[in-house]
Motif scaffolding. Structure first.
Motif, PDB file in Angstrom:
ATOM      1  N   UNK A 187     -12.382  -4.196  -3.442  1.00  0.00           N
ATOM      2  CA  UNK A 187     -11.303  -4.672  -2.456  1.00  0.00           C
ATOM      3  C   UNK A 187     -10.196  -5.095  -3.279  1.00  0.00           C
ATOM      4  N   UNK A 188     -10.022  -5.848  -4.293  1.00  0.00           N
ATOM      5  CA  UNK A 188      -9.234  -6.356  -5.180  1.00  0.00           C
ATOM      6  C   UNK A 188      -8.207  -5.172  -5.676  1.00  0.00           C
ATOM      7  N   UNK A 241       0.271   0.944 -10.904  1.00  0.00           N
ATOM      8  CA  UNK A 241      -0.584   1.248  -9.928  1.00  0.00           C
ATOM      9  C   UNK A 241      -1.592   2.412 -10.434  1.00  0.00           C
ATOM     10  N   UNK A 242      -0.906   3.236 -11.307  1.00  0.00           N
ATOM     11  CA  UNK A 242      -1.910   4.079 -11.863  1.00  0.00           C
ATOM     12  C   UNK A 242      -3.419   3.682 -12.503  1.00  0.00           C
ATOM     13  N   UNK A 243      -3.055   2.707 -13.131  1.00  0.00           N
ATOM     14  CA  UNK A 243      -4.115   1.917 -13.830  1.00  0.00           C
ATOM     15  C   UNK A 243      -5.104   1.395 -12.935  1.00  0.00           C
ATOM     16  N   UNK A 244      -4.516   0.771 -11.784  1.00  0.00           N
ATOM     17  CA  UNK A 244      -5.213   0.090 -10.707  1.00  0.00           C
ATOM     18  C   UNK A 244      -6.044   1.307  -9.987  1.00  0.00           C
ATOM     19  N   UNK A 282      -1.765  -1.564  -2.789  1.00  0.00           N
ATOM     20  CA  UNK A 282      -0.840  -1.808  -1.689  1.00  0.00           C
ATOM     21  C   UNK A 282       0.350  -2.788  -1.920  1.00  0.00           C
ATOM     22  N   UNK A 283      -0.017  -3.885  -2.473  1.00  0.00           N
ATOM     23  CA  UNK A 283       0.943  -4.822  -2.964  1.00  0.00           C
ATOM     24  C   UNK A 283       1.983  -3.902  -3.833  1.00  0.00           C
ATOM     25  N   UNK A 284       1.543  -3.576  -4.830  1.00  0.00           N
ATOM     26  CA  UNK A 284       2.456  -2.764  -5.899  1.00  0.00           C
ATOM     27  C   UNK A 284       3.323  -1.818  -5.132  1.00  0.00           C
TER      28      UNK A 284
END
Length: 429
Positions: free
Chosen positions: A8-9, A35-38, A15-17
């Motif tokens: 979820x995190x 974002x890519x790392x996420x 989405x935040x980024x």
């Protein structure tokens, strides 16, 4: 529960980024890298949840309004496409977005250029287009195939060139069963494969992807079978890759129930191609005996772990029995009969593996009868049967098979395949 919170995190972080992307170019680039790392931290289901028509439409609008540079958009989209192709994620949302139409227009526009054509930019567009979508009109597919093969043909061995070749070949491997004229790909894909065989200039994933692309062409180009088997030596190469991958794997670690390690995905990819090769090939060569041994070594390495891989291994061995070019003698020589006997006598059994093992022995029984009908030399036939029967007797095969009498009907009902309910069909007469 903890894993669910982490997943979820990841989604919230992405989405935040994404919502904060409308900044200066360098700050935007930094956020995209984050974002890519996420994305890399997401499991398959989490990753699928961010692939929406809305996301792609927003990216298209940001490009149009000059709130995102094309360079930054490609930085994000190439990574999303790469992960989508790597994980075999099937979602139809890119084709419905305005970004899909924008990419098609840009590919046509860039391809029409002559002297001022930016080959690197065109390759980036093609990689995004192929890896993100499933709809490839012939004219776009031909442009993309030609362009991405050029990227993969670069022979530099540095890390950046290897990564670009990997992205290009992985994208190409997702072009599916679409018919592509041989003159557009055969010379180049052969050169890519042969060059790696001599120089090892590709990553493991890139090399698998090159073969994947070639195998997809096989359904429309039967003449490729000779190239795959005799010229490019698929069985030898698949064996070498499996053995190298097994050396790299830590088989003692716990299975990753989230995003699987890349090596596991590559092993599954090779097994898939091995099964395709066995089912389609009418040619036999001794390199296949070595490949059988590698599959067996992989199966024994599992030790009741990585269920999907174990099932693929057993299924590939069963496919060998069905292959007309493979004889019972080949199976004995490679050790296939031994390892299936080991599997079926495990104290804890997986229903799918039991089902495939029973089918394996039923097919061996049928194959022995077929070989007898083919007028095998009488002395050779007797010697072969003796070897098989002795092995079965030594391992207590008949008692083991008889013990499955009550489970045959449930397996037949569960898997709806050619499993015989008559126990004698599984015995070697």
């Amino acid at each position: 529960m903890q894993m669910e919170k982490y997943m979820t995190h990841c989604t919230k972080m992405f989405k935040k980024l994404f919502e904060e992307l409308e900044g200066c170019d360098e700050e935007q680039k930094r956020k995209i890298k984050e974002m890519n790392e996420t994305i890399d931290g997401m499991n398959k289901e989490e990753f699928k949840s961010i692939l929406t028509e809305e996301i792609f439409n927003k990216i298209s609008k940001m490009i149009e309004d000059k709130k995102m540079s094309m360079e930054n958009a490609i930085l994000l989209l190439k990574h999303i496409g790469y992960c989508k192709a790597l994980e075999n994620v099937y979602v139809l949302c890119f084709e419905r977005s305005s970004l899909y139409k924008r990419f098609k227009e840009m590919i046509i526009e860039e391809e029409k250029k002559k002297e001022e054509k930016n080959e690197m930019f065109l390759a980036d567009l093609c990689e995004c287009y192929i890896s993100l979508s499933y709809d490839y009109p012939p004219e776009f597919l031909y442009i993309c195939v030609t362009c991405l093969l050029k990227v993969a043909l670069k022979k530099e061995g540095d890390e950046e060139a290897q990564k670009e070749a990997e992205i290009a070949l992985l994208a190409l491997s997702k072009a599916g069963y679409y018919e592509i004229r041989q003159e557009l790909f055969l010379k180049e894909i052969k050169e890519i494969i042969k060059c790696h065989q001599e120089n090892h200039n590709l990553t493991r994933l890139a090399y698998l992807s090159a073969w994947d692309f070639l195998f997809f062409r096989l359904s429309n180009e039967r003449s490729l079978e000779e190239v795959i088997t005799k010229e490019l030596h698929f069985a030898r190469e698949a064996r070498r890759e499996l053995e190298e991958l097994m050396k790299c794997m830590d088989w003692t670690r716990k299975e990753d129930r989230g995003k699987e390690a890349k090596d596991i995905l590559i092993i599954k990819g090779w097994l898939h191609l091995i099964i395709c090769n066995i089912l389609s090939s009418k040619l036999w060569n001794e390199e296949l005996v070595g490949l059988i041994r590698s599959i067996i070594q992989l199966l024994r390495s599992m030790k009741n772990r990585f269920r999907d891989i174990r099932i693929q291994c057993v299924f590939s061995l069963r496919c060998l029995v069905v292959n007309k070019a493979c004889s019972v003698e080949h199976l004995l020589k490679g050790g296939a009969i031994d390892v299936i006997l080991e599997e079926i006598r495990q104290p804890t059994l997986d229903d799918k593996i039991v089902n495939e093992s029973l089918l394996f022995f039923m097919n061996v029984s049928e194959k022995l009868k077929e070989e007898k009908n083919d007028e095998m030399e009488e002395a050779k036939e007797k010697e072969l049967k003796k070897k098989v029967f002795e092995k079965m007797e030594e391992e207590g095969y008949e008692d083991t098979i008889t013990s499955f009498n009550r489970t045959l009907s449930s397996l037949k009902e569960q898997y709806s395949n050619g499993l015989s309910l008559n126990i004698s069909d599984h015995l070697l007469m």
